[in-house]
Design a protein around this motif. Structure first.
Motif, PDB file in Angstrom:
ATOM      1  N   GLY A  60       0.778  -1.225   0.000  1.00 29.79           N
ATOM      2  CA  GLY A  60       0.000   0.000   0.000  1.00 29.79           C
ATOM      3  C   GLY A  60       0.811   1.278   0.000  1.00 29.79           C
ATOM      4  O   GLY A  60       0.233   2.378   0.005  1.00 29.79           O
ATOM      5  N   LYS A  61       2.137   1.185  -0.002  1.00 30.66           N
ATOM      6  CA  LYS A  61       3.005   2.359  -0.002  1.00 30.66           C
ATOM      7  C   LYS A  61       3.812   2.408  -1.297  1.00 30.66           C
ATOM      8  O   LYS A  61       4.182   1.373  -1.849  1.00 30.66           O
ATOM      9  N   MET A  62       4.082   3.629  -1.762  1.00 37.22           N
ATOM     10  CA  MET A  62       4.800   3.800  -3.017  1.00 37.22           C
ATOM     11  C   MET A  62       6.296   3.908  -2.769  1.00 37.22           C
ATOM     12  O   MET A  62       6.768   4.854  -2.152  1.00 37.22           O
ATOM     13  N   GLY A  63       7.040   2.907  -3.237  1.00 41.17           N
ATOM     14  CA  GLY A  63       8.493   2.924  -3.112  1.00 41.17           C
ATOM     15  C   GLY A  63       9.138   3.427  -4.385  1.00 41.17           C
ATOM     16  O   GLY A  63       8.631   3.209  -5.487  1.00 41.17           O
ATOM     17  N   TYR A  64      10.275   4.121  -4.223  1.00 42.28           N
ATOM     18  CA  TYR A  64      10.993   4.712  -5.359  1.00 42.28           C
ATOM     19  C   TYR A  64      12.413   4.161  -5.433  1.00 42.28           C
ATOM     20  O   TYR A  64      13.046   3.885  -4.414  1.00 42.28           O
ATOM     21  N   SER A  65      12.942   4.063  -6.651  1.00 45.14           N
ATOM     22  CA  SER A  65      14.359   3.755  -6.868  1.00 45.14           C
ATOM     23  C   SER A  65      14.730   4.235  -8.265  1.00 45.14           C
ATOM     24  O   SER A  65      13.854   4.546  -9.075  1.00 45.14           O
ATOM     25  N   TYR A  66      16.018   4.291  -8.540  1.00 48.10           N
ATOM     26  CA  TYR A  66      16.430   4.774  -9.863  1.00 48.10           C
ATOM     27  C   TYR A  66      17.793   4.219 -10.243  1.00 48.10           C
ATOM     28  O   TYR A  66      18.571   3.751  -9.406  1.00 48.10           O
ATOM     29  N   THR A  67      18.088   4.286 -11.549  1.00 44.42           N
ATOM     30  CA  THR A  67      19.344   3.753 -12.077  1.00 44.42           C
ATOM     31  C   THR A  67      19.721   4.474 -13.363  1.00 44.42           C
ATOM     32  O   THR A  67      18.866   5.055 -14.032  1.00 44.42           O
TER      33      THR A  67
END
Length: 450
Positions: A60-67
């Protein structure tokens, strides 16, 4: 690995790991810059940038990551980092993955001819700009900045709800800042042009504007402290609008960082003020058919003849206020969280040219330059105190250049004190949006001088 294949692999792993919804935001672009000094290349750079952010709903939570790398290792890293990020979130705000809509405006921001412009042509353009600037007057003793910059980029959004959007754009701009000297006094000014068409970069016109502004302020002096009726020139007002544009963001209003809470439908400016946000503007430097969440962009009147019609929303802030997104979701870069920003944001022009405005002003000051917008302006309260230059106006005519003054006021009050908008709409350099204004006659501003 091509972006679609990478997205398919990433989404497959996200589903296996328990993410219920997910999305990638991909950016691929390049930039060129050349600066000239005394007929030679001073700086030269050619850079490319590519990056991808992943966000997904986990528990139910929005997780972020990037590359910046698209390979199998990046897939696992993105999943791991987004999951950990989601598990660390404690607030109850709802993030949304958007499913798209039936139609999007068809606009073109990519000029194929500009994309084929060679480096030596750009260098030649910059050299010509310096040459034309030096040729304007023997009083031009130096040039602080002389550059040509181009940039191109592609944004793409793909998500688990079937959305797959992409948009390409490119731009070119030129800047020159001459230094003039007369009788031991030195002054400088700068001018720029920005477009998606190199043919619109007129080096001679740019040189005349910059040198003309620098020479016009020679012999300037201060004036007595007092309250003056003023004209704020178009480029100066565009920068002021840029500085205070955050007050129209629903995010800032909801967080108490704007004084516009509860003001939709109320008069916040004079009837001479209409402010438009137009992401579909032809040749607009911040135009796009969709925002950073994939919501279709549309032209909207934010302030209509003084009345606040709407704030600027992304999906999260719209949900909180029970309204629809205005298509103003933004990302400062691929790795940034989703925020709210304007697009081509401008004050609607009137009809009169500068000479007519000066006549209408009668007595007062024409402000042609301000300094200190980053340090001397409070984006929440609207207060500002700025070093300024310009001209004193008497009986509808310029009588002398003015400097060593400070203008102080409040942006909210300034909007209410607009008497008339000129017909000379001009946009500044893009900065999280592209901001424009005509010259404005203001009823009164406090001026500190001698």
């Amino acid at each position: 690995m091509i972006i679609k294949d990478f997205a398919d692999k990433l989404f497959s792993r996200a589903k296996e790991e328990g993410f219920t919804e997910y999305e990638i935001y991909y950016v691929d672009g390049d930039s060129f810059k050349v600066t000239i000094y005394k007929g030679e290349i001073d700086q030269y750079s050619l850079n490319s940038h590519r990056g991808l952010s992943f966000r997904g709903l986990y528990n139910g939570k929005m997780g972020y990551s990037y590359t910046e790398v698209l390979d199998d290792y990046a897939v696992e890293m993105l999943i791991k980092d987004a999951r950990e990020n989601a598990l660390a979130i404690e607030d109850e705000e709802v993030d949304i993955i958007y499913g798209g809509q039936d139609s999007y405006a068809k606009i073109s921001g990519f000029n194929e001819e500009l994309s084929r412009m060679k480096a030596d042509e750009k260098i030649k353009l910059a050299l010509q700009l310096e040459k034309d600037t030096l040729a304007q007057s023997e009083k031009v003793k130096n040039i602080e900045d002389c550059m040509v910059v181009t940039g191109a980029g592609e944004n793409r959004i793909i998500n688990s709800k079937g959305l797959d959007l992409q948009y390409k754009s490119n731009t070119i701009y030129a800047i020159v800042a001459p230094v003039v000297e007369e009788g031991g006094k030195v002054n400088t000014a700068f001018a720029f042009r920005a477009s998606d068409d190199s043919g619109e970069i007129d080096t001679m016109a740019l040189a005349k504007e910059a040198v003309g502004d620098a020479l016009a302020n020679m012999g300037a002096e201060s004036i007595p402290t007092g309250k003056y009726k003023v004209i704020i020139r178009n480029d100066v007002m565009a920068d002021i609008l840029d500085t205070f544009s955050g007050i129209f963001s629903a995010y800032n209003v909801q967080k108490g960082m704007s004084l516009l809470k509860g003001k939709v439908g109320a008069d916040i400016a004079s009837k001479a003020v209409t402010i438009i946000d137009d992401p579909l503007m032809e040749k607009g430097l911040a135009s796009a058919p969709f925002d950073a969440e994939g919501v279709a962009c549309h032209t909207k009147t934010v302030v209509e003849e003084g009345k606040l019609k709407t704030l600027l929303y992304n999906l999260k802030t719209a949900l909180k206020d029970g309204v629809k997104s205005t298509g103003n979701a933004s990302k400062g870069s691929y790795s940034s969280p989703v925020g709210v920003s304007p697009s081509n944001f401008y004050i609607k022009p009137g009809q009169k040219g500068m000479e007519e405005l000066i006549k209408a002003l009668g007595d007062g000051i024409l402000i042609t330059e301000v300094q200190g917008l980053h340090s001397g302006a409070n984006g929440v309260s609207g207060d500002f105190s700025l070093a300024a230059k310009g001209f004193e106006i008497k009986n509808g005519k310029k009588i002398k250049p003015v400097e060593q003054i400070t203008v102080a006021g409040n942006f909210y009050t300034l909007l209410r004190d607009v008497i008339e908008a000129g017909g000379d709409l001009k946009f500044g350099m893009p900065s999280g949006g592209c901001f424009g204004s005509p010259s404005l006659i203001i009823r009164e501003l406090a001026v500190s001088g001698k």
